[in-house]
Design an enzyme around this catalytic site. Structure first.
Site, short mmCIF file in Angstrom:
data_model
loop_
_atom_site.label_atom_id
_atom_site.label_comp_id
_atom_site.label_asym_id
_atom_site.label_seq_id
_atom_site.Cartn_x
_atom_site.Cartn_y
_atom_site.Cartn_z
N GLU A 165 -5.63 -8.58 0.78
CA GLU A 165 -6.29 -8.26 2.05
C GLU A 165 -7.75 -7.96 1.78
OE1 GLU A 165 -4.60 -5.06 4.42
OE2 GLU A 165 -2.57 -5.76 4.01
N GLU A 167 0.79 -1.23 0.00
CA GLU A 167 0.00 0.00 0.00
C GLU A 167 0.83 1.29 0.00
OE1 GLU A 167 -2.86 -0.22 3.17
OE2 GLU A 167 -3.92 -1.86 2.23
#
Ligand code: FCB
Length: 463
Positions: free
Chosen positions: A357, A166
């Protein structure tokens, strides 16, 4: 509703990250990370906690592998703590730090579980932050050294590598909005940080491919689909603006070797970049960034609804009723996952996608019997898997799915207040207790299918 079967070989997993679960912050010559430091700064972590002990996974990893076995997952995504491996970030390699991951990888393989390694999940060595952190191009070079040390040691056994987790969160939450370590509020710095993360990804990918031949190398992005608050053209433009800054700022360099022109123009207009050449881009950078990916990891939690502010910037607006929000305040919106997977497939043509995720934070109660009936988490996971399944049927190259997360843990600026685990963790005793979602997920993995309409009562609670 009927059963939705996943293709043979579809990979089921769960995910964690080093800083959030390991603890043992001072053991084995581990260096200080920016999150260790950030957590000691008053006011930064909502419950005043720190990641010093967390889930004590550093000492309990064998017990945690046993939990993975009970779930029956075929893959486990975890990250390697840079300050454990290179305590000062750029100097000598600490072999004792690598020993830990060596044992973990062997333990996973012995349990028949594939290790999915993420190299950088936000725990920058503080020593590098003291020299400017990701805003300093040298950190990108040091990251390559770290990637080389880890991939040389584990590369004979690890078949899947993600460089960064991320980059948007690191750049924007860490350097523009100040909510994450190192807590800066400097838009120009955040864009430089994003670039250094992307360049270091490309450089590290080459090194990993050398030390771990035949393995797959990718990166993990958190992608957030944006929807307009109204039909007004200004809100359509807010969507474009948000999407450019959040999603395309990363997807375009990685897949096309260029920053999105409209998003660059937005930043110039806002005074975050000078007009003309991007000041941080050097010769060859964009080519390095666009080195072909074996897979794209997508973290998906929610969507955002935006409208245009008076000055033309996108502002998120709350549209969902409270019941549709998780404890993070994120709207539960499964359909956007299918849409996102299809959009990425269509526009960027990744070879392979993993959902690296997906999960939900909810507070639930443990009955006297020890049962934790987390029906909302089960519903969240089931509906997102059904959405992912629709994308698979429509041609998205989706190869696996990882629940966030195996355990409750240190949830960054929220401390220990947000619980994402399939296993509940009692942080005073370190006791792990399966929630109903753990049993439910075990059954999904075993069946390689989601029963979209399965009643809760059908859930077996065998140990
Ligand atoms: C993601 C992070 C992960 C966790 C979840 C809730 O942004 O990768 O560490 O915090 O969100």
């Amino acid at each position: 509703m009927d059963k939705q079967e996943f293709p043979k070989g579809f990979l089921w997993g769960v995910a964690t990250s080093a800083q959030q679960i390991e603890g043992a912050a001072r053991e084995g010559s581990r260096g200080e990370s920016i999150w260790d430091r950030f957590a000691r700064t008053p006011g930064r972590i909502s419950d005043g906690s720190n990641p010093g002990v967390a889930c004590d996974h550093f000492h309990r990893w064998e017990e945690d592998i046993a939990l993975l076995r009970r779930l029956g997952v075929q893959a486990y995504r975890f990250s390697v703590a840079w300050p454990r491996v290179v305590p000062d970030g750029g100097g000598a390699v600490n072999e004792r730090g690598l020993d830990f991951y060596d044992s973990l990888v062997d333990g996973l393989l012995a349990a028949g579980i594939q290790p999915f390694v993420t190299l950088y999940h936000w725990d920058l060595p503080q020593a590098l932050q003291d020299q400017g952190g990701w805003g300093n191009r040298k950190t990108a070079e040091d990251f390559v050294g770290f990637a080389a040390a880890v991939s040389r040691r584990l590369g004979d056994r690890v078949r899947s590598w993600a460089t960064h987790n991320e980059p948007w969160c690191i750049a924007t939450l860490g350097h523009e909005q100040g909510e994450h370590a190192p807590g800066h509020r400097d838009p120009a710095e955040s864009l430089r940080v994003a670039h250094h993360l992307l360049v270091s990804h490309g450089w590290a990918a080459g090194v990993i491919r050398e030390s771990s031949p035949g393995s797959e190398v990718g990166i993990v992005l958190n992608l957030t689909p944006a929807f307009p608050a109204s039909d007004a053209p200004s809100d359509a433009d807010a969507v474009r603006h948000f999407d450019g800054a959040f999603n395309r700022w990363y997807l375009d360099p990685l897949f096309r070797g260029e920053y999105p022109a409209d998003a660059v123009a937005d930043r110039v207009r806002r005074g975050h970049l000078p007009a003309g050449e991007l000041p941080f881009v050097r010769e060859g950078d964009m080519k390095s960034i666009a080195t072909p990916l074996d897979f794209l990891g997508i973290n998906y939690y929610s969507r955002v609804v935006v409208q245009s502010s008076g000055t033309g910037e996108p502002v998120a607006v709350a549209v969902a009723p409270k019941e549709q929000l998780t404890d993070m305040g994120w709207e539960v919106y499964p359909q956007a996952l299918e849409d996102l997977l299809m959009r990425v497939t269509r526009e960027y043509r990744p070879r392979k996608i993993f959902i690296t995720e997906n999960g939900a934070a909810y507070t639930d109660t443990m009955a006297a019997s020890g049962i934790i009936a987390d029906t909302r988490r089960v519903a969240y996971l089931r509906n997102h898997l059904a959405s992912a399944h629709r994308a698979l049927e429509a041609g998205a190259p989706l190869a696996g799915y990882f629940v966030w997360s195996l355990l409750d843990k240190f949830e960054w600026a929220h401390g220990y207040t947000k619980r994402f685990g399939l296993y509940n963790v009692d942080f005073s005793t370190q006791r792990r207790t399966p929630r109903d979602s753990a049993y439910w997920y075990r059954d999904v993995v075993a069946a390689n299918a989601v029963d979209a309409g399965a009643p809760q009562s059908a859930m077996g609670r065998n140990p």
